[in-house]
Motif scaffolding. Structure first.
Motif, mmCIF file in Angstrom:
data_model
loop_
_atom_site.group_PDB
_atom_site.id
_atom_site.type_symbol
_atom_site.label_atom_id
_atom_site.label_comp_id
_atom_site.label_asym_id
_atom_site.label_seq_id
_atom_site.Cartn_x
_atom_site.Cartn_y
_atom_site.Cartn_z
ATOM 1 N N SER A 146 0.861 -1.179 0.000
ATOM 2 C CA SER A 146 0.000 0.000 0.000
ATOM 3 C C SER A 146 0.899 1.231 0.000
ATOM 4 O O SER A 146 2.052 1.177 0.452
ATOM 5 C CB SER A 146 -0.918 0.010 1.223
ATOM 6 O OG SER A 146 -1.770 -1.112 1.205
ATOM 7 N N MET A 147 0.353 2.359 -0.493
ATOM 8 C CA MET A 147 1.180 3.544 -0.675
ATOM 9 C C MET A 147 0.372 4.803 -0.390
ATOM 10 O O MET A 147 -0.822 4.860 -0.677
ATOM 11 C CB MET A 147 1.686 3.545 -2.123
ATOM 12 C CG MET A 147 2.534 4.702 -2.521
ATOM 13 S SD MET A 147 3.249 4.487 -4.187
ATOM 14 C CE MET A 147 1.812 4.565 -5.233
ATOM 15 N N LYS A 148 1.067 5.782 0.175
ATOM 16 C CA LYS A 148 0.493 7.110 0.385
ATOM 17 C C LYS A 148 1.359 8.099 -0.388
ATOM 18 O O LYS A 148 2.597 8.046 -0.305
ATOM 19 C CB LYS A 148 0.506 7.460 1.875
ATOM 20 C CG LYS A 148 0.033 8.861 2.183
ATOM 21 C CD LYS A 148 0.150 9.148 3.675
ATOM 22 C CE LYS A 148 -0.244 10.584 3.965
ATOM 23 N NZ LYS A 148 -0.079 10.920 5.383
ATOM 24 N N THR A 149 0.711 8.993 -1.146
ATOM 25 C CA THR A 149 1.453 10.040 -1.854
ATOM 26 C C THR A 149 0.977 11.395 -1.346
ATOM 27 O O THR A 149 0.046 11.481 -0.533
ATOM 28 C CB THR A 149 1.243 9.978 -3.383
ATOM 29 O OG1 THR A 149 -0.095 10.385 -3.682
ATOM 30 C CG2 THR A 149 1.534 8.603 -3.932
ATOM 31 N N GLU A 150 1.575 12.441 -1.868
ATOM 32 C CA GLU A 150 1.165 13.784 -1.465
ATOM 33 C C GLU A 150 -0.271 14.081 -1.904
ATOM 34 O O GLU A 150 -0.890 14.995 -1.367
ATOM 35 C CB GLU A 150 2.137 14.830 -2.020
ATOM 36 C CG GLU A 150 2.237 14.842 -3.537
ATOM 37 C CD GLU A 150 3.390 15.704 -4.034
ATOM 38 O OE1 GLU A 150 3.925 16.544 -3.265
ATOM 39 O OE2 GLU A 150 3.771 15.547 -5.200
ATOM 40 N N ASN A 151 -0.808 13.284 -2.841
ATOM 41 C CA ASN A 151 -2.164 13.515 -3.333
ATOM 42 C C ASN A 151 -3.185 12.469 -2.896
ATOM 43 O O ASN A 151 -4.385 12.680 -3.071
ATOM 44 C CB ASN A 151 -2.177 13.553 -4.872
ATOM 45 C CG ASN A 151 -1.320 14.664 -5.421
ATOM 46 O OD1 ASN A 151 -1.089 15.677 -4.778
ATOM 47 N ND2 ASN A 151 -0.828 14.467 -6.625
ATOM 48 N N THR A 152 -2.736 11.318 -2.385
ATOM 49 C CA THR A 152 -3.630 10.193 -2.115
ATOM 50 C C THR A 152 -3.313 9.590 -0.746
ATOM 51 O O THR A 152 -2.148 9.334 -0.438
ATOM 52 C CB THR A 152 -3.463 9.105 -3.203
ATOM 53 O OG1 THR A 152 -3.625 9.710 -4.491
ATOM 54 C CG2 THR A 152 -4.491 8.000 -3.044
ATOM 55 N N ASP A 153 -4.343 9.352 0.057
ATOM 56 C CA ASP A 153 -4.164 8.684 1.350
ATOM 57 C C ASP A 153 -3.688 7.253 1.136
ATOM 58 O O ASP A 153 -3.735 6.730 0.023
ATOM 59 C CB ASP A 153 -5.472 8.678 2.131
ATOM 60 C CG ASP A 153 -5.849 10.062 2.657
ATOM 61 O OD1 ASP A 153 -4.946 10.907 2.832
ATOM 62 O OD2 ASP A 153 -7.051 10.305 2.867
ATOM 63 N N MET A 154 -3.283 6.584 2.229
ATOM 64 C CA MET A 154 -2.792 5.212 2.156
ATOM 65 C C MET A 154 -3.837 4.334 1.466
ATOM 66 O O MET A 154 -4.982 4.260 1.896
ATOM 67 C CB MET A 154 -2.497 4.687 3.563
ATOM 68 C CG MET A 154 -1.855 3.322 3.593
ATOM 69 S SD MET A 154 -0.220 3.233 2.821
ATOM 70 C CE MET A 154 0.800 4.111 4.003
ATOM 71 N N THR A 155 -3.427 3.692 0.372
ATOM 72 C CA THR A 155 -4.314 2.884 -0.464
ATOM 73 C C THR A 155 -3.545 1.681 -0.980
ATOM 74 O O THR A 155 -2.369 1.790 -1.339
ATOM 75 C CB THR A 155 -4.805 3.715 -1.679
ATOM 76 O OG1 THR A 155 -5.442 4.898 -1.200
ATOM 77 C CG2 THR A 155 -5.768 2.949 -2.541
ATOM 78 N N GLU A 156 -4.216 0.532 -1.062
ATOM 79 C CA GLU A 156 -3.575 -0.645 -1.647
ATOM 80 C C GLU A 156 -3.144 -0.333 -3.077
ATOM 81 O O GLU A 156 -3.908 0.223 -3.864
ATOM 82 C CB GLU A 156 -4.526 -1.842 -1.643
ATOM 83 C CG GLU A 156 -3.866 -3.096 -2.171
ATOM 84 C CD GLU A 156 -4.746 -4.329 -2.101
ATOM 85 O OE1 GLU A 156 -4.847 -5.021 -3.130
ATOM 86 O OE2 GLU A 156 -5.328 -4.592 -1.027
ATOM 87 N N HIS A 157 -1.920 -0.742 -3.408
ATOM 88 C CA HIS A 157 -1.358 -0.478 -4.733
ATOM 89 C C HIS A 157 -1.041 -1.774 -5.486
ATOM 90 O O HIS A 157 -1.344 -1.887 -6.672
ATOM 91 C CB HIS A 157 -0.097 0.374 -4.575
ATOM 92 C CG HIS A 157 0.628 0.664 -5.841
ATOM 93 N ND1 HIS A 157 0.001 1.033 -7.007
ATOM 94 C CD2 HIS A 157 1.955 0.654 -6.122
ATOM 95 C CE1 HIS A 157 0.897 1.216 -7.958
ATOM 96 N NE2 HIS A 157 2.086 0.993 -7.448
#
Length: 165
Positions: A146-157
């Motif tokens: 899972s990943m969090k970016t500056e635009n998206t909350d923690m989400t399965e990737h």
């Protein structure tokens, strides 16, 4: 490919991670993210050792249709002595480096990054945090990232189930 040291015994400190050892492969990886089109990929991962108090890790993925190389990762897994606390140090070919920490429990390893470094000229959006889980059931090893970016909350990737080869 990891270099093996013939006859090197697995260091006692990493014996709780012995279930990860070997080469694992799959052509059934599924990738998704709110800012990306869903995709399928293949990947081979390897956990090996040279007798030191860590495991070596490598992961190489490819596009299923055209077989072109995609993501690459190399690193090390360590255990804090006398605990089930684990550190996962990873460098990626896309210009990220990360230090993840978490726990190993039975045949499950869960980590979350506390440090993510990136190239100054890395492509946006900036990755801020990564969570990773390996779980083994018989001859199947599953990884979920899972990943969090500056635009998206923690989400399965990424989600993939490997078979030992």
């Amino acid at each position: 490919m990891a270099v093996q040291v013939p006859g090197a015994a697995l260091h006692d400190m990493v014996k709780p991670l012995e279930w990860l050892l070997g080469k694992w492969r799959s052509e059934e990886g599924q990738g998704k993210y709110p800012t990306l089109k869903d995709f399928k990929y293949g990947e081979e991962v390897e956990f090996s050792h040279v007798g030191q108090p860590n495991l070596q890790f490598s992961a190489y993925s490819w596009h299923l249709e055209n077989k072109m190389p995609l993501h690459r990762e190399v690193g090390f897994v360590r255990i804090k002595p006398g605990t089930n606390q684990v550190a996962f140090v990873v460098a990626q070919n896309i210009g990220l480096s990360e230090i993840e920490e978490g726990e190993v429990t039975g045949q499950s390893l869960k980590t979350t990054s506390h440090t993510v470094g990136r190239l100054t000229f890395g492509k946006p959006p900036q990755t801020q945090q990564i969570m990773r889980e390996f779980q083994r059931s018989g001859d199947i090893l599953e990884q979920v990232v899972s990943m969090k970016t500056e635009n998206t909350d923690m989400t399965e990737h990424l989600r993939i189930k490997y078979k030992k080869i």
